[in-house]
Design an enzyme around this catalytic site. Structure first.
Site, PDB file in Angstrom:
ATOM      1  CD  GLU A 220      31.409  54.387  61.298  1.00  0.00           C
ATOM      2  OE1 GLU A 220      30.434  54.896  61.878  1.00  0.00           O
ATOM      3  OE2 GLU A 220      31.911  54.864  60.262  1.00  0.00           O
ATOM      4  CG  HIS A 221      30.380  50.063  65.293  1.00  0.00           C
ATOM      5  ND1 HIS A 221      29.112  49.603  65.548  1.00  0.00           N
ATOM      6  CD2 HIS A 221      30.557  49.946  63.953  1.00  0.00           C
ATOM      7  CE1 HIS A 221      28.552  49.197  64.415  1.00  0.00           C
ATOM      8  NE2 HIS A 221      29.410  49.407  63.432  1.00  0.00           N
ATOM      9  CB  THR A 222      33.434  55.417  69.020  1.00  0.00           C
ATOM     10  OG1 THR A 222      33.047  56.210  67.898  1.00  0.00           O
ATOM     11  CG2 THR A 222      34.708  54.682  68.700  1.00  0.00           C
TER      12      THR A 222
ATOM     13  CB  SER B  84      21.934  58.653  58.900  1.00  0.00           C
ATOM     14  OG  SER B  84      22.962  58.067  59.591  1.00  0.00           O
TER      15      SER B  84
ATOM     16  CB  SER C 209      16.378  55.489  60.175  1.00  0.00           C
ATOM     17  OG  SER C 209      17.682  55.026  60.176  1.00  0.00           O
TER      18      SER C 209
ATOM     19  CD  GLU D 165      17.197  54.365  64.410  1.00  0.00           C
ATOM     20  OE1 GLU D 165      17.065  55.559  64.084  1.00  0.00           O
ATOM     21  OE2 GLU D 165      17.812  53.539  63.719  1.00  0.00           O
TER      22      GLU D 165
ATOM     23  CG  ASP E 116      23.579  57.830  62.557  1.00  0.00           C
ATOM     24  OD1 ASP E 116      24.802  58.029  62.600  1.00  0.00           O
ATOM     25  OD2 ASP E 116      23.075  56.708  62.363  1.00  0.00           O
TER      26      ASP E 116
ATOM     27  CE1 TYR F 213      25.132  50.277  65.240  1.00  0.00           C
ATOM     28  CE2 TYR F 213      23.591  49.947  67.028  1.00  0.00           C
ATOM     29  CZ  TYR F 213      24.498  50.743  66.366  1.00  0.00           C
ATOM     30  OH  TYR F 213      24.776  51.998  66.854  1.00  0.00           O
TER      31      TYR F 213
HETATM   32  C1  GLA Z   1      24.850  53.466  62.909  1.00  0.00           C
HETATM   33  C2  GLA Z   1      24.248  54.027  64.191  1.00  0.00           C
HETATM   34  C3  GLA Z   1      25.197  55.015  64.871  1.00  0.00           C
HETATM   35  C4  GLA Z   1      26.596  54.447  65.001  1.00  0.00           C
HETATM   36  C5  GLA Z   1      27.066  53.815  63.694  1.00  0.00           C
HETATM   37  C6  GLA Z   1      28.384  53.114  63.845  1.00  0.00           C
HETATM   38  O1  GLA Z   1      24.959  54.484  61.971  1.00  0.00           O
HETATM   39  O2  GLA Z   1      23.034  54.675  63.916  1.00  0.00           O
HETATM   40  O3  GLA Z   1      24.672  55.405  66.103  1.00  0.00           O
HETATM   41  O4  GLA Z   1      26.659  53.524  66.045  1.00  0.00           O
HETATM   42  O5  GLA Z   1      26.126  52.910  63.175  1.00  0.00           O
HETATM   43  O6  GLA Z   1      29.384  54.009  64.122  1.00  0.00           O
END
Ligand code: GLA
Length: 383
Positions: free
Chosen positions: A32-34, A124, A126, A158, A170, A219
């Site tokens: 996550e957030h990688t 997700s 979007s 996006e 996503d 974010y």
């Molecule tokens: C959202 C973003 C992804 C990702 C996650 C965190 O879903 O769309 O690209 O950064 O947050 O892992």
């Protein structure tokens, strides 16, 4: 989804027979957030999907309607808004704009959207709308592109049009997911491999009902903090282009020299990358105890170091502990609300769903939604 209903609805609105394109939402098992740090992620596409019914129009107009939102949009293809309008049509307009920047000619079309991915739940919706629209618009105009490029186009839409600086995860898994599998993705090279979900394991997704909104600040702030971290590490090692390049040794050597917040963000990302690779291995070995440990560590790190969890997510994660059949769980997606993902032995999944909902309700007075999910195939046209 009842395709014939969507077709009938489209015919009633536009008088034509449409083609239908589907793109799924996702849960992220770990990593996550990688993604925007050039790192590793391991999401799976799920059965919630967005459907776009489409037929070409003779004049150069784009007409968009949604089954969920009452507002209709009509745009002149040669005079499209250059900036976001802050409505759902931005996801489609963004895709149109990026396709055109890349030199693809598009024809006029009528679109009707049916979104079944819960909105604002971190699943997700979007990306699903972007990918389904991209495939639909491309097919009307005979544009054929590899799915990886479609994912890149949607991500760019996006980033540049909607204004959320998301990574590629996503859109990528929405395009390329595979039934029964998670997808281990290297977000730098875009190389990936499928990781089978062990037999007898259900993905139980628990919606805290607290909505998040990616485009609002937090974010993008995390991204800036990571970029600041990269600037420090690049001074200490010429090989560092992204946090992906920071080894655990380099991290340990220098964390104390970083501003405290930046240090926490970097620690999360560097260790989460390692956890993601370890998790893929543990899945392959069927070592669900290790998977559970890694998921717990990931959640704690998102809570304490990356600071993107919230009270509701923490309560939902804790509510899973000790329930029969529970193998591991964590928050999933960007955070600040949305869902947790839990791996639960199939025979316990329904009881688990009931019990976790009850525990969560007692603590928060909120009725959560709980979904028993399977990993599904990525986007495509419905036959
Ligand atoms: C959202 C973003 C992804 C990702 C996650 C965190 O879903 O769309 O690209 O950064 O947050 O892992």
């Amino acid at each position: 989804m009842k395709a014939h209903e969507l077709i009938q609805h489209f015919k009633k609105l536009f008088g034509d027979h449409p083609r239908i394109f589907r793109a799924p939402g996702r849960v992220n098992l770990i990593g996550e957030h990688t993604d925007y740090n050039d790192g590793f992620v391991m999401p799976a596409a799920v059965a919630f999907s967005t459907y776009v019914a489409i037929a070409a129009r003779p004049e150069r107009k784009l007409v968009m309607r949604s089954e969920e939102f009452p507002v209709n949009f009509e745009f002149d293809l040669d005079n499209l808004p250059e900036q976001r309008t802050r409505a759902w049509c931005d996801y489609v307009l963004g895709v149109v704009s990026v396709l055109r920047q890349r030199g693809h000619q598009l024809v006029g079309a009528n679109l009707l959207v049916r979104g079944e991915v819960p909105i604002g739940a971190g699943l997700s919706s979007s990306a699903a709308l972007e990918v389904a629209s991209a495939l639909a618009l491309m097919s009307m105009s005979n544009v054929q592109l590899p799915l990886t490029e479609v994912a890149q186009i949607c991500r760019q839409a996006e980033n540049s049009f909607v204004g959320a600086r998301v990574g590629i995860m996503d859109q990528f898994v929405s395009c390329r997911g595979k039934a029964g599998h998670a997808l281990l993705l290297d977000c730098r090279s875009l190389e990936f491999q499928f990781v089978p979900i062990p037999a007898g394991i259900s993905l139980v997704v628990c919606n805290t009902m607290k909505k998040h909104d990616l485009a609002t600040g937090a974010y993008n702030t995390r991204r800036e903090e990571c970029e600041e971290g990269v600037r420090y590490f690049a001074k200490w090692s010429s090989e560092v282009r992204a946090l992906r390049d920071v080894s655990l040794e380099l991290l340990d050597q220098h964390t104390h020299e970083l501003p405290a917040t930046i240090g926490k963000r970097c620690s999360h990302v560097v260790r989460e990358n390692q956890r993601t690779l370890d998790d893929a291995r543990a899945f392959a070995e069927g070592d669900l105890i290790r998977v559970g440990t890694l998921m717990r560590e990931s959640h704690e790190s998102l809570r304490d170091l990356y600071e993107v969890s919230c009270r509701e997510l923490d309560i939902m994660v804790e509510a899973a502990e000790g329930l029969p059949g529970f193998c591991g769980g964590r928050m999933t997606g960007g955070g600040f609300g949305g869902c947790t993902v839990n791996l639960v032995r199939e025979e316990h999944a329904e009881d688990f769903a009931q019990q976790i909902a009850e525990r969560y309700r007692q603590k928060t007075a909120i009725h959560p939604q709980v979904y028993l999910c399977t990993a599904e195939a990525g986007a495509g046209e419905l036959s």
